[in-house]
Design an enzyme around this catalytic site. Sequence first.
Site, PDB file in Angstrom:
ATOM      1  N   ASN A   1       0.923  -1.113   0.038  1.00  0.00           N
ATOM      2  CA  ASN A   1      -0.265  -0.177   0.069  1.00  0.00           C
ATOM      3  C   ASN A   1       0.770   1.228  -0.009  1.00  0.00           C
ATOM      4  O   ASN A   1       0.344   2.407   0.069  1.00  0.00           O
ATOM      5  CB  ASN A   1      -1.036   0.153   1.139  1.00  0.00           C
ATOM      6  CG  ASN A   1      -0.238   0.013   2.602  1.00  0.00           C
ATOM      7  OD1 ASN A   1       0.777  -0.227   2.673  1.00  0.00           O
ATOM      8  ND2 ASN A   1      -1.172   0.211   3.514  1.00  0.00           N
ATOM      9  N   CYS A   2       2.113   1.305  -0.179  1.00  0.00           N
ATOM     10  CA  CYS A   2       3.051   2.340  -0.070  1.00  0.00           C
ATOM     11  C   CYS A   2       2.793   2.863  -1.711  1.00  0.00           C
ATOM     12  O   CYS A   2       3.000   2.291  -2.498  1.00  0.00           O
ATOM     13  CB  CYS A   2       4.534   1.832   0.095  1.00  0.00           C
ATOM     14  SG  CYS A   2       5.782   3.133  -0.212  1.00  0.00           S
TER      15      CYS A   2
END
Length: 112
Positions: free
Chosen positions: A9-10
Amino acid sequence: MKVLYGIKNCDTVKKARALLDSRRIEYRFHDYRVDGLEPALLQKFVDALGVDAVLNQRSTSWRQLDDEQKRDLTPEKAVQLMLAVPTLIKRPILDDGRQLLVGFNPEQYPSA
């Protein structure tokens, strides 16, 4: 095969994955949260890049550490912190089989 290391999710990892996908470059994605982080792998990163290149001291995770954890930071202590809190590792790290690239710079990424 190339391996892209990071956290799913970065935002920066998402950009790197999108670029690799758009260039049709085969790679395997290794998510520290899902796939884990072996001490030997982290040590490989630190040995090749240096602890200052791997440890993200500008991250939210770093700011959340207490002063005692940040004090007297040795490479060994930094590795232990990153093993305990993988979000301290700069992302992404791309292993193309010849070199390790830390962070995302489209000009450094393979084109084929």
